[in-house]
Design a protein around this motif. Structure first.
Motif, mmCIF file in Angstrom:
data_model
loop_
_atom_site.group_PDB
_atom_site.id
_atom_site.type_symbol
_atom_site.label_atom_id
_atom_site.label_comp_id
_atom_site.label_asym_id
_atom_site.label_seq_id
_atom_site.Cartn_x
_atom_site.Cartn_y
_atom_site.Cartn_z
ATOM 1 N N SER A 196 0.845 -1.183 0.000
ATOM 2 C CA SER A 196 0.000 0.000 0.000
ATOM 3 C C SER A 196 0.878 1.230 0.000
ATOM 4 N N GLY A 197 0.414 2.271 -0.648
ATOM 5 C CA GLY A 197 1.177 3.512 -0.714
ATOM 6 C C GLY A 197 1.273 4.213 0.624
ATOM 7 N N SER A 198 0.372 3.913 1.529
ATOM 8 C CA SER A 198 0.396 4.599 2.823
ATOM 9 C C SER A 198 1.276 3.887 3.841
ATOM 10 N N CYS A 199 1.834 2.723 3.505
ATOM 11 C CA CYS A 199 2.717 2.008 4.418
ATOM 12 C C CYS A 199 4.072 2.692 4.423
ATOM 13 N N ARG A 200 4.557 2.986 5.580
ATOM 14 C CA ARG A 200 5.873 3.603 5.704
ATOM 15 C C ARG A 200 6.840 2.594 6.287
ATOM 16 N N GLY A 201 8.061 2.739 5.924
ATOM 17 C CA GLY A 201 9.073 1.871 6.484
ATOM 18 C C GLY A 201 9.415 2.287 7.911
ATOM 19 N N SER A 202 10.009 1.410 8.645
ATOM 20 C CA SER A 202 10.440 1.768 9.991
ATOM 21 C C SER A 202 11.958 1.703 10.052
ATOM 22 N N ASP A 203 12.556 2.596 10.817
ATOM 23 C CA ASP A 203 14.013 2.684 10.929
ATOM 24 C C ASP A 203 14.487 1.674 11.958
ATOM 25 N N THR A 204 15.487 0.870 11.583
ATOM 26 C CA THR A 204 16.028 -0.128 12.496
ATOM 27 C C THR A 204 17.067 0.450 13.436
ATOM 28 N N GLY A 205 17.450 1.696 13.220
ATOM 29 C CA GLY A 205 18.472 2.311 14.051
ATOM 30 C C GLY A 205 19.849 2.203 13.438
ATOM 31 N N ILE B 3 13.169 -0.830 7.023
ATOM 32 C CA ILE B 3 12.458 -2.083 6.744
ATOM 33 C C ILE B 3 11.062 -1.720 6.254
ATOM 34 N N ALA B 4 10.679 -2.252 5.114
ATOM 35 C CA ALA B 4 9.354 -1.962 4.560
ATOM 36 C C ALA B 4 8.297 -2.717 5.365
ATOM 37 N N VAL B 5 7.221 -2.035 5.696
ATOM 38 C CA VAL B 5 6.092 -2.646 6.403
ATOM 39 C C VAL B 5 5.048 -3.008 5.351
ATOM 40 N N ARG B 6 4.644 -4.285 5.355
ATOM 41 C CA ARG B 6 3.670 -4.734 4.368
ATOM 42 C C ARG B 6 2.331 -4.947 5.071
ATOM 43 N N GLY B 7 1.261 -4.670 4.348
ATOM 44 C CA GLY B 7 -0.063 -4.888 4.907
ATOM 45 C C GLY B 7 -1.104 -4.131 4.111
#
Length: 146
Positions: A5-14, A19-23
């Motif tokens: 989805s275009g509204s899914c944002r990745g999260s920073d691992t530090g 990392i891409a969030v899928r859903g």
């Protein structure tokens, strides 16, 4: 890989990696649920009608089977069966609920199980049908002049 989805944002691992969030979004899930509900609403009435038709067909076959047992019952009891026109066969048959079998012409079955021809009115949940009991073997079939 591309996000679902275009509204899914990745999260920073530090560590500087994302990392891409899928859903699926809530809006996508609601659209799928709405489409499923519309399809069920279109199919359910037809399915209910089909189930009812199958039930009635099974009950009709049971009525025919019960009528076909009359000569056997006469042979087993050793007594002839003689019924006048307009007589109900409910005392002789175990009919499904809501079904009635009435004679339109007199019925005669000898103690040997041999029949004279008779006209029968079979009434079920969807109306009445005319059947004929054929001589001499007591076969039952639908009347040609209904």
């Amino acid at each position: 890989m591309m996000p679902m989805s275009g509204s899914c944002r990745g999260s920073d691992t530090g560590h500087g990696r994302v990392i891409a969030v899928r859903g699926f979004t809530l809006l996508e899930l609601l659209i799928v649920l709405a489409l499923t509900a519309v399809m069920v609403a279109l199919v359910a009435p037809r399915l209910a009608g089909t189930v009812e038709a199958i039930q009635i067909s099974g009950d009709r076959a049971e009525v025919a089977r019960q009528v076909a047992t009359l000569p056997v019952k006469a042979r087993l009891s050793g007594e002839a069966v003689r019924l006048d026109a307009k007589a109900s066969l409910s005392n002789y048959l175990q009919l499904p609920e809501g079904w009635v079998v009435t004679l339109e012409t007199p019925l005669s079955i000898s103690a040997l199980g041999v029949c004279d021809a008779a006209d029968i009115l079979v009434t079920g949940p969807r109306g009445g049908e005319r059947w004929v009991m054929l001589a001499p073997d007591c076969r039952v079939r639908e009347s040609e002049h209904g």
